[in-house]
Design a protein around this motif. Structure first.
Motif, PDB file in Angstrom:
ATOM      1  N   SER A  60       0.831  -1.201   0.000  1.00  0.00           N
ATOM      2  CA  SER A  60       0.000   0.000   0.000  1.00  0.00           C
ATOM      3  C   SER A  60       0.866   1.253   0.000  1.00  0.00           C
ATOM      4  O   SER A  60       1.898   1.301   0.668  1.00  0.00           O
ATOM      5  N   ASP A  61       0.419   2.262  -0.721  1.00  0.00           N
ATOM      6  CA  ASP A  61       1.078   3.564  -0.724  1.00  0.00           C
ATOM      7  C   ASP A  61       0.383   4.543   0.220  1.00  0.00           C
ATOM      8  O   ASP A  61       0.717   5.727   0.237  1.00  0.00           O
ATOM      9  N   ASP A  62      -0.586   4.066   1.005  1.00  0.00           N
ATOM     10  CA  ASP A  62      -1.268   4.935   1.951  1.00  0.00           C
ATOM     11  C   ASP A  62      -0.265   5.532   2.928  1.00  0.00           C
ATOM     12  O   ASP A  62       0.787   4.949   3.216  1.00  0.00           O
ATOM     13  N   LEU A  63      -0.607   6.678   3.465  1.00  0.00           N
ATOM     14  CA  LEU A  63       0.277   7.374   4.398  1.00  0.00           C
ATOM     15  C   LEU A  63      -0.291   7.456   5.809  1.00  0.00           C
ATOM     16  O   LEU A  63       0.374   7.963   6.718  1.00  0.00           O
ATOM     17  N   ASP A  64      -1.508   6.975   6.022  1.00  0.00           N
ATOM     18  CA  ASP A  64      -2.053   6.949   7.387  1.00  0.00           C
ATOM     19  C   ASP A  64      -3.026   5.797   7.533  1.00  0.00           C
ATOM     20  O   ASP A  64      -3.638   5.350   6.564  1.00  0.00           O
ATOM     21  N   MET A  65      -3.128   5.306   8.764  1.00  0.00           N
ATOM     22  CA  MET A  65      -4.069   4.231   9.073  1.00  0.00           C
ATOM     23  C   MET A  65      -4.200   4.107  10.582  1.00  0.00           C
ATOM     24  O   MET A  65      -3.335   4.574  11.338  1.00  0.00           O
ATOM     25  N   ASN A  66      -5.268   3.470  11.011  1.00  0.00           N
ATOM     26  CA  ASN A  66      -5.458   3.180  12.424  1.00  0.00           C
ATOM     27  C   ASN A  66      -4.915   1.795  12.724  1.00  0.00           C
ATOM     28  O   ASN A  66      -5.134   0.856  11.944  1.00  0.00           O
ATOM     29  N   VAL A  67      -4.190   1.689  13.827  1.00  0.00           N
ATOM     30  CA  VAL A  67      -3.562   0.434  14.237  1.00  0.00           C
ATOM     31  C   VAL A  67      -3.705   0.287  15.745  1.00  0.00           C
ATOM     32  O   VAL A  67      -4.206   1.177  16.427  1.00  0.00           O
ATOM     33  N   ASP A  68      -3.219  -0.823  16.259  1.00  0.00           N
ATOM     34  CA  ASP A  68      -3.125  -1.026  17.701  1.00  0.00           C
ATOM     35  C   ASP A  68      -1.666  -1.015  18.113  1.00  0.00           C
ATOM     36  O   ASP A  68      -0.833  -1.688  17.487  1.00  0.00           O
ATOM     37  N   VAL A  69      -1.358  -0.246  19.146  1.00  0.00           N
ATOM     38  CA  VAL A  69      -0.048  -0.304  19.771  1.00  0.00           C
ATOM     39  C   VAL A  69      -0.083  -1.536  20.667  1.00  0.00           C
ATOM     40  O   VAL A  69      -0.923  -1.631  21.564  1.00  0.00           O
ATOM     41  N   VAL A  70       0.807  -2.507  20.402  1.00  0.00           N
ATOM     42  CA  VAL A  70       0.803  -3.755  21.163  1.00  0.00           C
ATOM     43  C   VAL A  70       1.968  -3.853  22.137  1.00  0.00           C
ATOM     44  O   VAL A  70       2.006  -4.745  22.980  1.00  0.00           O
ATOM     45  N   GLY A  71       2.936  -2.930  22.032  1.00  0.00           N
ATOM     46  CA  GLY A  71       4.058  -2.924  22.955  1.00  0.00           C
ATOM     47  C   GLY A  71       4.784  -1.597  22.900  1.00  0.00           C
ATOM     48  O   GLY A  71       4.851  -0.957  21.851  1.00  0.00           O
ATOM     49  N   CYS A  72       5.301  -1.163  24.056  1.00  0.00           N
ATOM     50  CA  CYS A  72       6.077   0.072  24.113  1.00  0.00           C
ATOM     51  C   CYS A  72       7.020  -0.032  25.300  1.00  0.00           C
ATOM     52  O   CYS A  72       6.576  -0.244  26.434  1.00  0.00           O
ATOM     53  N   SER A  73       8.316   0.072  25.039  1.00  0.00           N
ATOM     54  CA  SER A  73       9.306  -0.007  26.121  1.00  0.00           C
ATOM     55  C   SER A  73      10.374   1.056  25.918  1.00  0.00           C
ATOM     56  O   SER A  73      10.712   1.393  24.780  1.00  0.00           O
ATOM     57  N   GLN A  74      10.886   1.558  27.035  1.00  0.00           N
ATOM     58  CA  GLN A  74      11.922   2.583  26.948  1.00  0.00           C
ATOM     59  C   GLN A  74      13.283   1.926  26.766  1.00  0.00           C
ATOM     60  O   GLN A  74      13.617   0.957  27.439  1.00  0.00           O
ATOM     61  N   ALA A  75      14.074   2.463  25.850  1.00  0.00           N
ATOM     62  CA  ALA A  75      15.427   1.967  25.579  1.00  0.00           C
ATOM     63  C   ALA A  75      16.423   2.720  26.457  1.00  0.00           C
ATOM     64  O   ALA A  75      16.111   3.760  27.042  1.00  0.00           O
ATOM     65  N   VAL A  76      17.626   2.204  26.530  1.00  0.00           N
ATOM     66  CA  VAL A  76      18.697   2.791  27.332  1.00  0.00           C
ATOM     67  C   VAL A  76      18.963   4.242  26.921  1.00  0.00           C
ATOM     68  O   VAL A  76      19.251   5.090  27.758  1.00  0.00           O
ATOM     69  N   ASP A  77      18.840   4.546  25.636  1.00  0.00           N
ATOM     70  CA  ASP A  77      19.132   5.904  25.153  1.00  0.00           C
ATOM     71  C   ASP A  77      17.989   6.896  25.378  1.00  0.00           C
ATOM     72  O   ASP A  77      18.060   8.050  24.962  1.00  0.00           O
ATOM     73  N   GLY A  78      16.907   6.458  26.027  1.00  0.00           N
ATOM     74  CA  GLY A  78      15.786   7.339  26.328  1.00  0.00           C
ATOM     75  C   GLY A  78      14.679   7.340  25.299  1.00  0.00           C
ATOM     76  O   GLY A  78      13.631   7.934  25.521  1.00  0.00           O
ATOM     77  N   THR A  79      14.900   6.708  24.154  1.00  0.00           N
ATOM     78  CA  THR A  79      13.838   6.598  23.154  1.00  0.00           C
ATOM     79  C   THR A  79      12.888   5.481  23.565  1.00  0.00           C
ATOM     80  O   THR A  79      13.152   4.727  24.511  1.00  0.00           O
TER      81      THR A  79
END
Length: 163
Positions: free
Chosen positions: A9-28
């Protein structure tokens, strides 16, 4: 495994589910999604950038079978809208396509494209001599490339195994 919607797909936006989020050592923050339009780094080109909800996507990498979106802030688990930065996508897609087109033109002259780098400001294709190669000049490559562009051939996408 996440659905790599950017492959079809060449679409530029869509709705999704965030299934995981963790902080890395560098703060990102490393965000995993149920599906993504945001292309990871690879194939000789940099990743897309954009947003996931309120988080800015700094870069995207592939780790084994997972696509990791590296973001500037935490994004909560649940529904989110993702958006790809159009100017970045267009520039990277054009440089990537141009690299493949130059590679194809060089191969028509008997050269073998062995490496490509599609980054802004440093894009290049590296060739090795092949059998029966013809002289390759910028003018010749430009002429052959312009012939291909003028032909306005359709784009085809296919998958072989995991590639």
């Amino acid at each position: 495994m996440e659905r790599r919607v950017y492959l079809r797909s060449d679409d530029l936006d869509m709705n999704v589910d965030v299934v995981g989020c963790s902080q890395a050592v560098d703060g990102t923050f490393h965000v995993e999604l149920s599906a993504t339009l945001i292309h990871p780094h690879g194939g000789g080109q940099p990743s897309d950038v954009g947003t996931i909800g309120q988080a800015s996507v700094i870069r995207v990498i592939q780790v084994n079978d997972d696509v990791i979106h590296i973001c500037d802030r935490e994004e909560p688990i649940g529904s989110a809208c993702i958006q790809v930065s159009s100017p970045h996508r267009v520039l990277h897609a054009r440089l990537h396509s141009a690299g493949h087109l130059i590679g194809y033109c060089g191969e028509r002259l008997g050269w073998k494209a062995v490496k490509a780098h599609h980054w802004p400001g440093e894009a290049r294709v590296v060739f090795e001599a092949g059998q029966g190669m013809e002289l390759m000049t910028a003018d010749t490559i430009e002429r052959l490339a312009n012939e291909q562009v003028a032909a306005a051939s359709p784009r085809y996408t296919f998958q072989e195994g995991q590639v």
